[in-house]
Design a protein around this motif. Sequence first.
Motif, PDB file in Angstrom:
ATOM      1  N   THR A 197       0.831  -1.202   0.000  1.00 17.32           N
ATOM      2  CA  THR A 197       0.000   0.000   0.000  1.00 17.32           C
ATOM      3  C   THR A 197       0.867   1.254   0.000  1.00 17.32           C
ATOM      4  O   THR A 197       0.539   2.248  -0.658  1.00 17.32           O
ATOM      5  N   LYS A 198       1.974   1.200   0.717  1.00 14.58           N
ATOM      6  CA  LYS A 198       2.920   2.324   0.663  1.00 14.58           C
ATOM      7  C   LYS A 198       3.513   2.458  -0.745  1.00 14.58           C
ATOM      8  O   LYS A 198       3.756   3.580  -1.218  1.00 14.58           O
ATOM      9  N   ALA A 199       3.728   1.326  -1.409  1.00 17.78           N
ATOM     10  CA  ALA A 199       4.254   1.368  -2.779  1.00 17.78           C
ATOM     11  C   ALA A 199       3.278   2.072  -3.715  1.00 17.78           C
ATOM     12  O   ALA A 199       3.683   2.804  -4.618  1.00 17.78           O
ATOM     13  N   ALA A 200       1.975   1.858  -3.504  1.00 17.92           N
ATOM     14  CA  ALA A 200       0.983   2.553  -4.331  1.00 17.92           C
ATOM     15  C   ALA A 200       1.109   4.059  -4.180  1.00 17.92           C
ATOM     16  O   ALA A 200       0.941   4.816  -5.149  1.00 17.92           O
ATOM     17  N   ALA A 201       1.432   4.500  -2.957  1.00 19.55           N
ATOM     18  CA  ALA A 201       1.600   5.938  -2.724  1.00 19.55           C
ATOM     19  C   ALA A 201       2.856   6.461  -3.405  1.00 19.55           C
ATOM     20  O   ALA A 201       2.819   7.467  -4.117  1.00 19.55           O
ATOM     21  N   THR A 202       3.973   5.795  -3.192  1.00 23.83           N
ATOM     22  CA  THR A 202       5.242   6.309  -3.719  1.00 23.83           C
ATOM     23  C   THR A 202       5.288   6.260  -5.242  1.00 23.83           C
ATOM     24  O   THR A 202       5.956   7.084  -5.870  1.00 23.83           O
ATOM     25  N   LEU A 203       4.570   5.320  -5.852  1.00 27.88           N
ATOM     26  CA  LEU A 203       4.533   5.222  -7.312  1.00 27.88           C
ATOM     27  C   LEU A 203       3.411   6.051  -7.934  1.00 27.88           C
ATOM     28  O   LEU A 203       3.246   6.042  -9.152  1.00 27.88           O
TER      29      LEU A 203
END
Length: 398
Positions: A197-203
């Motif tokens: 879910t953090k990856a969705a934010a950073t990408l």
Amino acid sequence: MRIKDLTSAAAVEMALAEYDSVGGQAFRGRHHFGQSTQYYLSHRGRLYDAKAIAGVAYGYQHPSHGPMPHDKFSGGEAAGSANPVLRAMGFEVLDSHSKTAEAERAWRLAVWQNLLARRDGSGLVTADTVRSVGAYGNFRGIWTDKSRTQSVHPNGVTIGLKHTGQHYPDDLDENGVLYHYPVTRQPGRDRGEVDATKAAATLRLPVFVITEHGDLRGVQLAWVEGWEDKSSLFLVKFGDTPPTQILDHDRSEEQPFELEGNRRQRRSGTVVVRPDQARFKLEVFQRYGPRCPLTGIAVSQMIEAAHLRGDASGGTADARNGLPMNAALHRAFDAHLFAINPDTLTAEARPDGPSLEDMGITHPKLTSERLPHPDALRWRYNEWLRCTGREGEASTGR
């Protein structure tokens, strides 16, 4: 019987119309096709199982043969397969197995257009509509489809967030959701879903927030705007554009403090919209931690973000205009049963009300390195004096 003998765009249109008429699940079941896992025909904003459409369209063009069975042709990209045949007639076929963040973003936005196009009069879609395009796919709250998305990020990238409203009903509103980290008997998997879910934010990749309405589903396009690990919260905002800044740590000292200014508005009648409330709570937790400094309670589910200059009085959503408080004490604070002296940083009870001990205040003095802004504390204290009929004792900041 060869799929390359499908040459009629009109036959494809007839298959698309049948799909729309009966729904994807019934269409696939009627013609014995499985759900697509990679390739989708995109037409007028809607997505369709590419192989199933090609097989059924063959039957419309060649009625004496009927639809081509799924095991008689390939649905891939090889010569003589369904995708090149469909493209030769001018149709667009999308590959959902993205290799880059940019391609994944384009795919998710195509999925969103499909979901919008398939909404009913109440703005809802069927569960199959959500699952058939991979917007959601399991019983857990966070859906990542790691086998598909780990080519974009090693941890995989969250696609869907299901909010049932059963455990945290107040965390969902028309602007977004404060989404709680998963806590199950599989802590390793929980950690992986948090990272995805953090990856969705950073990408800068959108996610789909799913709500259940009986057999139907509500879906919102959303973006992970930030998170706070101690309180195990994600801030997820609805909308068509990604946030300009990811709130992954306390940023409250990066801008000049302003005591006034918020986006509170009255939508209709007595309904008040507070679009900054969820962000305010997250930023208060980032600044102070999810612990009530006056009682010592540190159960994040019991802690709220209390405004010093209230939202209704035009108070800013700056975290320095707030304090974390347990829910009961927050009610007492808003009822002006006590206030915090800006000069001594100590809680004071109103003379005609319950004592600090009665309200469970065991740590009356603020001692943290991170404190509210003095202007916010002073405004609240003076407002408390006014409400208790003691305006003459107002603090001037001397």
